[in-house]
Design a protein around this motif. Structure first.
Motif, PDB file in Angstrom:
ATOM      1  N   THR A 100       0.842  -1.190  -0.198  1.00 39.58           N
ATOM      2  CA  THR A 100      -0.095  -0.081   0.088  1.00 39.58           C
ATOM      3  C   THR A 100       0.882   1.221   0.115  1.00 39.58           C
ATOM      4  O   THR A 100       0.619   2.333  -0.850  1.00 39.58           O
ATOM      5  N   ASP A 101       1.843   1.362   0.747  1.00 38.33           N
ATOM      6  CA  ASP A 101       2.740   2.628   1.030  1.00 38.33           C
ATOM      7  C   ASP A 101       3.836   2.808   0.291  1.00 38.33           C
ATOM      8  O   ASP A 101       4.343   3.767   0.047  1.00 38.33           O
ATOM      9  N   GLU A 313      -0.665  13.607   3.633  1.00 40.14           N
ATOM     10  CA  GLU A 313       0.318  14.609   4.312  1.00 40.14           C
ATOM     11  C   GLU A 313      -0.310  15.828   4.099  1.00 40.14           C
ATOM     12  O   GLU A 313      -0.601  16.056   2.937  1.00 40.14           O
ATOM     13  N   ALA A 314      -0.053  16.892   4.916  1.00 41.88           N
ATOM     14  CA  ALA A 314      -0.801  17.998   4.759  1.00 41.88           C
ATOM     15  C   ALA A 314       0.099  18.875   3.525  1.00 41.88           C
ATOM     16  O   ALA A 314       1.088  18.701   3.198  1.00 41.88           O
ATOM     17  N   MET A 391       8.944  19.164   2.033  1.00 37.82           N
ATOM     18  CA  MET A 391       8.740  17.809   1.988  1.00 37.82           C
ATOM     19  C   MET A 391       7.507  17.420   1.420  1.00 37.82           C
ATOM     20  O   MET A 391       7.266  16.376   0.469  1.00 37.82           O
ATOM     21  N   ASP A 392       6.268  17.917   1.578  1.00 35.73           N
ATOM     22  CA  ASP A 392       5.100  17.510   0.883  1.00 35.73           C
ATOM     23  C   ASP A 392       5.117  17.870  -0.450  1.00 35.73           C
ATOM     24  O   ASP A 392       4.320  16.917  -1.185  1.00 35.73           O
ATOM     25  N   GLY A 399       3.962  11.131  -5.821  1.00 37.86           N
ATOM     26  CA  GLY A 399       2.592  10.292  -5.681  1.00 37.86           C
ATOM     27  C   GLY A 399       2.304   9.657  -4.533  1.00 37.86           C
ATOM     28  O   GLY A 399       1.597   8.888  -4.568  1.00 37.86           O
ATOM     29  N   ILE A 400       3.177   9.990  -3.347  1.00 36.85           N
ATOM     30  CA  ILE A 400       3.157   9.403  -2.246  1.00 36.85           C
ATOM     31  C   ILE A 400       2.147  10.193  -1.360  1.00 36.85           C
ATOM     32  O   ILE A 400       2.420  11.613  -1.213  1.00 36.85           O
ATOM     33  N   ASP A 401       1.274   9.917  -0.825  1.00 41.87           N
ATOM     34  CA  ASP A 401       0.190  10.330   0.203  1.00 41.87           C
ATOM     35  C   ASP A 401      -0.567  11.342  -0.564  1.00 41.87           C
ATOM     36  O   ASP A 401      -1.020  12.147  -0.123  1.00 41.87           O
ATOM     37  N   HIS A 402      -0.495  11.274  -2.047  1.00 45.44           N
ATOM     38  CA  HIS A 402      -1.454  12.079  -2.681  1.00 45.44           C
ATOM     39  C   HIS A 402      -1.946  11.255  -3.775  1.00 45.44           C
ATOM     40  O   HIS A 402      -1.488  10.171  -4.350  1.00 45.44           O
TER      41      HIS A 402
END
Length: 424
Positions: A100-101, A313-314, A391-392, A399-402
């Motif tokens: 998943t991650d 992530e913010a 970082m975001d 494409g990580i956490d987005h």
């Protein structure tokens, strides 16, 4: 819930059954183990900054070791058996988390793949042994099938449980109710006359999301840091793991002393004669189908309701522009050096045409940054916010956490270079 419908007619020397009797203690300790699998894996991965892949390698090695010890035994012994279950619970959780991650595999695909894999394992086990009953785990072959099945059920339970949370946006506390209700319904169908082997394995799979949701509820903060983040009792992953490991140890000590879950001991005090009613089994099978349809309907309905899903992530952009290296002036050099090393590794891989390596390094960078937040942010909130915003941007290009797909290598290199400059 018992799982035996067959009479043992094997001739020749066999091991004693290597699996405990299915008493209430079995289900209590199974749920405790699944909770540890969720919270302990999170603690090692996030708080120690080991990273998903390294944590998975560590626990795979431990799993091989404890399984080797378990396979060498000639009968069921509580401590090595339940130690193996604890390690399997952590390992199976990590495998799904990597998909998943780390590899960005959608949870519905992971759930489908593990479902097919479990069907293949069951099919092979049945074709070779002609039974799936855990009361007949008396040969090395059957025990090997048993532990492979347990590993796959933990991975499947992790994927389906996380997918449920993704679909519904339920909090961990509310999410406990679904697997708990399903287990209660399965128990009722088993008492009515459902096939005991099918009932057992369905309940076994569901204990994984049940235990994981309990662990998340206990470990999550009381107030969400971002919209959609889980909330709970704020015990933290380490305290939750410690408490549940203590409860597991106490239960194992009790079972070791009383031997109440040893098959030959249990059968000496209980009537082992079990009859099956084919008509009731078929009716109960229809009940399982209706239960599955009702569950699917509930998830579709919940998914359609207004809710806030788990927050990525913010995506905040810092309004404070700091000179290169200024944001990390108050941070410990060792932590900054570790962040720089991972950023440099990812940038090097991106420039050399190794997108998989660059993605893995950024994933580890994200994990380390999240793990360091508690210690770094109080030192300089402005500096931390500035780095977090950059970082975001890096995470978004990969494409990580987005929700977006990975961007071009040039964009990734640009944002990584900017982050490296900010880190000094």
């Amino acid at each position: 819930m018992t799982t035996t419908t067959e009479t043992r007619t094997h001739a020749g020397p066999l091991m004693f059954n290597k699996v405990p009797e299915i008493t209430v203690w079995f289900w209590v300790i199974k749920v405790l183990c699944t909770t540890v699998g969720e919270s302990f894996a999170d603690w090692i991965n996030m708080q120690l900054g080991v990273g998903l892949v390294n944590t998975a390698w560590i626990f795979t090695a431990v799993f091989v070791l404890v399984l080797a010890v378990q396979l060498r035994l000639k009968r069921y012994v509580p401590f090595p058996y339940w130690l193996t279950v604890v390690v399997v619970s952590v390992t199976g959780t990590l495998y799904t988390d990597i998909l998943t991650d780390q590899l960005n595999v959608p949870l519905w695909i992971s759930s489908a793949v593990f479902s097919v894999l479990l069907a293949v394992v069951f099919g092979t086990w049945w074709l070779r042994e002609r039974t799936l009953s855990i009361h007949s785990v008396t040969t090395r072959s059957r025990e090997s099938f048993y532990w492979l099945t347990v590993l796959v059920t933990f991975a499947l339970g992790t994927a389906t449980g996380d997918w449920t949370l993704e679909l519904t946006g339920w909090s961990p506390g509310v999410s406990v109710l679904l697997p708990l209700g399903l287990i209660a319904a399965i128990t009722a169908l088993w008492r009515f006359g459902a096939n005991p082997v099918l009932s057992f394995w369905l309940a076994y799979i569901l204990t994984r999301p049940l235990g994981a949701n309990i662990g998340d509820w206990l470990a999550s903060p009381k107030v969400a840091q971002s919209p959609g983040d889980p909330t709970g009792l704020a015990l933290g992953t380490f305290t939750t793991s410690l408490v549940f490991l203590g409860l597991i140890l106490a239960t194992v000590v009790y079972l070791t002393v009383t031997r109440s879950d040893v098959t030959e001991t249990y059968e000496a005090a209980h009537d082992g004669h079990i009859t099956s009613n084919v008509g009731r089994e078929r009716t109960a099978l229809l009940g399982f189908g209706l239960l599955a349809a009702a569950t699917a309907g509930l998830l579709v309905w919940a998914h359609g309701q207004p809710h806030v899903g788990p927050a990525p992530e913010a995506d905040a952009t810092s309004t404070v522009q700091l000179a290169p290296g200024q944001a990390v002036k108050k941070f410990p050099p060792a932590e900054v050096g570790a962040l720089r090393a991972l950023t440099s590794t990812s940038l090097k891989d991106a420039r050399s045409g190794d997108p998989a390596g660059a993605h893995a390094a950024v994933q580890s960078l994200r994990d380390l940054w999240d793990a360091d937040q508690e210690s770094l942010q109080p030192l300089d909130d402005t500096g931390w916010t500035s780095i977090d915003a950059q970082m975001d941007k890096v995470l978004k290009t990969f494409g990580i956490d987005h929700s977006n797909p990975p961007m071009s290598a040039a964009q990734q290199e640009s944002e990584l270079s900017a982050l490296l400059a900010d880190l000094g």
